[in-house]
Design a protein around this motif. Structure first.
Motif, PDB file in Angstrom:
ATOM      1  N   SER A 140       0.764  -1.147   0.298  1.00  0.00           N
ATOM      2  CA  SER A 140       0.144  -0.308   0.353  1.00  0.00           C
ATOM      3  C   SER A 140       1.210   1.444  -0.385  1.00  0.00           C
ATOM      4  N   ASP A 141       2.464   0.903  -0.480  1.00  0.00           N
ATOM      5  CA  ASP A 141       2.789   2.912   0.092  1.00  0.00           C
ATOM      6  C   ASP A 141       2.415   3.387   1.100  1.00  0.00           C
ATOM      7  N   PHE A 142       2.964   2.243   2.272  1.00  0.00           N
ATOM      8  CA  PHE A 142       2.709   3.476   3.912  1.00  0.00           C
ATOM      9  C   PHE A 142       1.194   3.830   3.747  1.00  0.00           C
ATOM     10  N   ARG A 143       0.969   2.931   3.374  1.00  0.00           N
ATOM     11  CA  ARG A 143      -0.355   4.263   3.389  1.00  0.00           C
ATOM     12  C   ARG A 143      -1.962   3.152   3.748  1.00  0.00           C
ATOM     13  N   ALA A 144      -1.821   1.531   4.508  1.00  0.00           N
ATOM     14  CA  ALA A 144      -2.117   1.443   5.372  1.00  0.00           C
ATOM     15  C   ALA A 144      -1.706   0.485   6.409  1.00  0.00           C
ATOM     16  N   GLY A 145      -2.257  -0.178   6.905  1.00  0.00           N
ATOM     17  CA  GLY A 145      -1.942  -0.588   8.463  1.00  0.00           C
ATOM     18  C   GLY A 145      -3.043  -1.638   8.549  1.00  0.00           C
ATOM     19  N   CYS A 146      -3.133  -1.234  10.233  1.00  0.00           N
ATOM     20  CA  CYS A 146      -4.197  -2.638  10.325  1.00  0.00           C
ATOM     21  C   CYS A 146      -5.738  -2.103  11.278  1.00  0.00           C
ATOM     22  N   PRO A 147      -6.534  -2.669  10.256  1.00  0.00           N
ATOM     23  CA  PRO A 147      -7.981  -2.388  10.550  1.00  0.00           C
ATOM     24  C   PRO A 147      -8.653  -2.193  12.254  1.00  0.00           C
ATOM     25  N   VAL A 148      -8.196  -3.590  12.798  1.00  0.00           N
ATOM     26  CA  VAL A 148      -8.348  -2.912  14.504  1.00  0.00           C
ATOM     27  C   VAL A 148      -7.773  -2.446  14.973  1.00  0.00           C
ATOM     28  N   LEU A 149      -6.796  -2.214  14.837  1.00  0.00           N
ATOM     29  CA  LEU A 149      -5.678  -0.871  15.498  1.00  0.00           C
ATOM     30  C   LEU A 149      -6.315   0.505  15.205  1.00  0.00           C
ATOM     31  N   ALA A 150      -6.852   0.360  13.729  1.00  0.00           N
ATOM     32  CA  ALA A 150      -7.136   1.987  13.170  1.00  0.00           C
ATOM     33  C   ALA A 150      -8.713   2.209  14.126  1.00  0.00           C
ATOM     34  N   VAL A 151      -9.823   0.945  14.407  1.00  0.00           N
ATOM     35  CA  VAL A 151     -10.737   1.667  14.730  1.00  0.00           C
ATOM     36  C   VAL A 151     -10.515   2.113  16.575  1.00  0.00           C
ATOM     37  N   ALA A 152      -9.875   0.711  17.093  1.00  0.00           N
ATOM     38  CA  ALA A 152      -9.646   1.086  18.317  1.00  0.00           C
ATOM     39  C   ALA A 152      -8.996   2.416  19.113  1.00  0.00           C
ATOM     40  N   VAL A 153      -8.422   3.201  18.043  1.00  0.00           N
ATOM     41  CA  VAL A 153      -8.065   3.739  18.873  1.00  0.00           C
ATOM     42  C   VAL A 153      -8.388   5.881  18.404  1.00  0.00           C
ATOM     43  N   GLU A 154      -9.164   4.909  17.680  1.00  0.00           N
ATOM     44  CA  GLU A 154     -10.331   6.418  17.198  1.00  0.00           C
ATOM     45  C   GLU A 154     -11.454   6.733  18.725  1.00  0.00           C
ATOM     46  N   GLU A 155     -11.740   8.205  18.681  1.00  0.00           N
ATOM     47  CA  GLU A 155     -12.824   7.950  19.936  1.00  0.00           C
ATOM     48  C   GLU A 155     -14.321   7.228  19.629  1.00  0.00           C
ATOM     49  N   PRO A 156     -14.828   6.319  20.637  1.00  0.00           N
ATOM     50  CA  PRO A 156     -16.087   5.921  20.386  1.00  0.00           C
ATOM     51  C   PRO A 156     -17.308   6.983  20.561  1.00  0.00           C
ATOM     52  N   PRO A 157     -17.785   6.643  20.150  1.00  0.00           N
ATOM     53  CA  PRO A 157     -19.137   7.275  20.831  1.00  0.00           C
ATOM     54  C   PRO A 157     -19.790   7.383  22.288  1.00  0.00           C
ATOM     55  N   ALA A 158     -20.339   8.611  22.746  1.00  0.00           N
ATOM     56  CA  ALA A 158     -20.621   8.694  24.261  1.00  0.00           C
ATOM     57  C   ALA A 158     -21.257   7.138  24.070  1.00  0.00           C
ATOM     58  N   GLY A 159     -21.610   6.712  25.563  1.00  0.00           N
ATOM     59  CA  GLY A 159     -22.612   5.690  25.665  1.00  0.00           C
ATOM     60  C   GLY A 159     -22.014   4.623  26.326  1.00  0.00           C
ATOM     61  N   GLU A 160     -22.706   3.845  25.653  1.00  0.00           N
ATOM     62  CA  GLU A 160     -21.710   2.231  25.850  1.00  0.00           C
ATOM     63  C   GLU A 160     -21.147   1.964  24.716  1.00  0.00           C
ATOM     64  N   THR A 161     -20.390   0.959  25.395  1.00  0.00           N
ATOM     65  CA  THR A 161     -19.167  -0.120  24.147  1.00  0.00           C
ATOM     66  C   THR A 161     -19.685   0.241  22.062  1.00  0.00           C
ATOM     67  N   PRO A 162     -19.693   0.186  21.712  1.00  0.00           N
ATOM     68  CA  PRO A 162     -19.879   0.257  20.753  1.00  0.00           C
ATOM     69  C   PRO A 162     -19.349  -1.247  20.079  1.00  0.00           C
ATOM     70  N   PRO A 163     -20.454  -2.011  19.433  1.00  0.00           N
ATOM     71  CA  PRO A 163     -19.975  -2.942  18.772  1.00  0.00           C
ATOM     72  C   PRO A 163     -18.761  -3.199  18.074  1.00  0.00           C
ATOM     73  N   ILE A 164     -18.504  -1.844  17.843  1.00  0.00           N
ATOM     74  CA  ILE A 164     -16.991  -2.303  17.067  1.00  0.00           C
ATOM     75  C   ILE A 164     -16.062  -2.500  17.573  1.00  0.00           C
ATOM     76  N   LEU A 165     -16.066  -1.670  18.960  1.00  0.00           N
ATOM     77  CA  LEU A 165     -14.810  -1.749  19.998  1.00  0.00           C
ATOM     78  C   LEU A 165     -14.952  -3.126  20.313  1.00  0.00           C
ATOM     79  N   THR A 166     -15.786  -3.193  20.621  1.00  0.00           N
ATOM     80  CA  THR A 166     -15.677  -4.972  21.241  1.00  0.00           C
ATOM     81  C   THR A 166     -15.157  -6.162  20.230  1.00  0.00           C
TER      82      THR A 166
END
Length: 196
Positions: free
Chosen positions: A97-123
């Motif tokens: 990917s010429d250093f453009r792609a990494g791990c999608p699991v990490l990508a969602v884990a480090v983003e701020e989730p919506p307020a409230g309960e844990t979203p299914p994507i973090l689970t």
């Protein structure tokens, strides 16, 4: 019977995983996820009626399962073989990917989730990391690591590789992953050496 030109559900999920690995979740709309997968927006909503969060959650599950398959296919040969396959898979993604792609699991884990309960994507992200750690820990145990050391070493492997991938992307160099690979290999080999 003529083949449908509509993209498969799996292709949409794989495309979403790829775009998330490049841009993160918050910077990717459902329209962009569909476009990246070369899928009509209508097909995307047909397969994922709950929208972006459903598609992204399944993309993370897909990525997690893909890595788990690689580990399962190589860990019988030993933890070092599994580590090398784990590293090779990420190296290929980053380099191709010429250093453009990494791990999608990490990508969602480090983003701020919506307020409230844990979203299914973090689970889903937590489950992927836990599965990788579990597979590595089991292999370490089967190949002679101490039971109290194997889980911690497996966590160190996953965390180190994930961090190294992020560093590689930032530096546009594979040097961080190469350095981490060498150190992890030595740690694993040391954990498997038991006195006679």
């Amino acid at each position: 019977m003529a083949k449908s030109s509509a993209p498969s559900r799996e292709r949409i999920v794989a495309g979403a995983a790829d775009l998330i690995s490049r841009r993160g979740l918050n910077a990717s709309s459902i329209r962009e996820l569909a476009k990246h997968a070369k899928a009509p927006l209508g097909s995307t909503y047909h397969y994922f009626p709950e929208g972006k969060q459903q598609l992204a959650t399944e993309a993370v599950q897909y990525a997690g399962a893909s890595v788990a398959r690689i580990l399962r296919g190589t860990l019988d040969a030993g933890p070092v073989a599994g580590l090398r396959a784990f590293l090779d898979a990420w190296r290929a993604i980053v380099v191709q990917s010429d250093f453009r792609a990494g791990c999608p699991v990490l990508a969602v884990a480090v983003e701020e989730p919506p307020a409230g309960e844990t979203p299914p994507i973090l689970t889903a992200a937590a489950a992927a990391f836990e599965e990788w750690e579990g597979l590595l820990a089991d292999a370490l145990l089967r190949h002679g690591a101490e039971p109290d050391r194997a889980p911690a070493l497996a966590t160190l492997v996953v965390a180190s590789v994930e961090g190294a991938i992020a560093m590689c992307r930032a530096r546009r160099s594979m040097q961080p992953l190469d350095r981490v690979a060498q150190q992890l290999e030595e740690l694993i080999e040391g954990a498997l050496d038991r006195p006679a």
